[in-house]
Design an enzyme around this catalytic site. Structure first.
Site, short mmCIF file in Angstrom:
data_model
loop_
_atom_site.label_atom_id
_atom_site.label_comp_id
_atom_site.label_asym_id
_atom_site.label_seq_id
_atom_site.Cartn_x
_atom_site.Cartn_y
_atom_site.Cartn_z
N GLY A 1 0.81 -1.22 0.00
CA GLY A 1 0.00 0.00 0.00
C GLY A 1 0.84 1.26 0.00
O GLY A 1 2.03 1.25 -0.31
N CYS A 2 0.21 2.35 0.40
CA CYS A 2 0.75 3.69 0.16
C CYS A 2 1.96 4.07 1.01
O CYS A 2 2.64 5.03 0.69
CB CYS A 2 -0.35 4.73 0.34
N PHE A 3 2.23 3.33 2.09
CA PHE A 3 3.40 3.70 2.90
C PHE A 3 4.70 3.14 2.32
O PHE A 3 5.80 3.50 2.76
CB PHE A 3 3.24 3.22 4.35
N ALA A 4 4.61 2.26 1.33
CA ALA A 4 5.75 1.41 0.96
C ALA A 4 6.87 2.14 0.22
O ALA A 4 7.97 1.60 0.10
CB ALA A 4 5.27 0.22 0.14
N PHE B 1 2.55 7.01 4.31
CA PHE B 1 1.36 6.71 5.13
C PHE B 1 0.54 5.65 4.41
O PHE B 1 0.34 5.75 3.21
CB PHE B 1 0.47 7.94 5.31
#
Length: 392
Positions: A166-169, A374
């Site tokens: 997801g978006c934190f990666a 995040f």
């Protein structure tokens, strides 16, 4: 008989001397560009949902407030017309989606990687490690294997495949690359994040928040990371000083993604921006206290642009000047939310804009910076960066 080395001597010889450094950045998008002003009409037409007038008005307002000007998408009108189940809200469509992304994710990643390798200017045989990250589709062998073949990397390249982060990666891959580069003397790590929304696209429904449909775009970014750069042939861009990951308190269920027959569905609570902004100062303090820094306007910012509300609330919480988020907001405006690839696009934008604007460092003239990811969990990745002097 020669004396054998001790384990301590072996470990010392294996480790790099200096910090991991970003040595090159490359980005790529699909050719198909969609303008946000036109997207609500297109989206409701292609999904045969024009009869949902109230929902369409709501979606228009969301797109108007998104601060996004345009996005890039592999899914064209023709592809969607050929795959009507992808346009329905909850029709079985995983096979069709998988057939697209298992081909296109490595292909888009290759385009970004080729740009990074060209900028780096060294033979690809010097790449020792590959980290590949995507939230778009799953296969075995994975996109890391496909990219190794496509680029002609050595068969012995050490690969790590990250699915469904997801978006934190975008922060995660830098943290991993830092550890790999600093613990393997001479290592050169190719990092690739490639994201295609073919897994998440679906028609509207009153039970769906539609946030993902209003924000997500496609893109791939690649960086090459190594310690102890040979400055006669390599040009450092940013040093990776420290990296950490944490799960925010009381945030379980705030962002969930579920891969099912209907594709990848996302569920977001309304309070995601509030949860992030409430905890942002603690993350900054933990990262910068050892450096004696507590003025958040004195560092450059690369923050995952999950949406405008997150950026607005973070700015307000730590009293940021508007220009601190300039590179971040530019990428949100021109590309949308590309999940893990976003922060690497922002890093690329920052170093280019810093040179164009005559700044002395790659970090808008500042020495120290922060990169935030995040995403689901809620998980926050925090990377402390150090810029380098801008060279002609």
């Amino acid at each position: 008989m020669a004396a054998t080395m001790t384990v301590e001597e072996v470990r010392k010889a294996q480790r790099a001397e200096g910090p991991a450094t970003v040595l090159a950045i490359g980005t790529a998008t699909p050719a198909n560009c969609v303008y946000q002003a036109d997207y609500p009409d297109y989206y409701f037409k292609i999904t045969k949902s024009d009869h949902m007038a109230d929902l369409k008005e709501k979606f228009k307002r969301m797109c108007d407030k998104s601060q996004i000007r345009k996005r890039y998408m592999h899914l064209t009108e023709e592809i969607l017309q050929d795959n009507p189940n992808m346009c329905a809200y909850m029709a079985p469509s995983l096979d069709a989606r998988q057939d697209i992304v298992v081909v296109e994710v490595p292909k888009l990643g290759k385009a970004a990687a080729q740009k990074a390798i060209k900028e780096w200017g060294q033979p690809r045989s010097k790449i020792t490690h590959l980290v590949f990250c995507t939230t778009s589709g799953v296969d075995m062998p994975g996109a890391d294997y496909q990219l190794t073949k496509m680029l002609g990397l050595r068969p012995s390249v050490k690969r790590l495949m990250m699915y469904q982060q997801g978006c934190f990666a975008g922060g995660t891959v830098l943290r991993l690359a830092k550890d790999l580069a600093e613990n393997n003397r001479g290592a050169r790590v190719l990092v690739v994040c490639s994201e295609i929304t073919a897994v998440t696209f679906r028609g509207p429904h009153e039970f769906d928040s539609l946030v993902g449909q209003a924000l997500f775009g496609d893109g791939a970014a690649a960086v090459i990371v190594g310690a102890d750069p040979d400055e006669s042939v390599e040009r450092p861009l940013f040093q990776l000083v420290s990296a950490s990951q944490t799960i925010l308190p009381d945030s379980e269920g705030a962002i969930d993604g579920h891969l099912r027959e209907v594709g990848l569905t996302f569920h977001l609570l309304k309070d995601v921006p509030g949860l992030i902004s409430k905890n942002i100062e603690r993350a900054l303090e933990d990262a910068f206290k050892p450096l004696g820094i507590d003025d958040w306007n004195s560092v450059f910012w690369i923050a995952h642009p999950g949406g405008p509300a997150i950026l607005d609330m973070v700015e307000a919480k730590v009293n940021l000047n508007k220009e601190r988020m300039r590179a971040t907001r530019h990428v949100l405006s021109e590309y949308g939310n590309m999940s893990s690839a976003c922060v690497l696009f922002i890093m690329d934008e920052m170093r280019k804009r810093s040179a164009e604007d005559g700044h002395t460092t790659t970090g808008e003239g500042m020495d120290w910076g922060v990169l935030f990811g995040f995403g689901p969990g809620l998980t926050v990745e925090t990377v402390v960066l150090h810029s380098v002097p801008v060279t002609a």
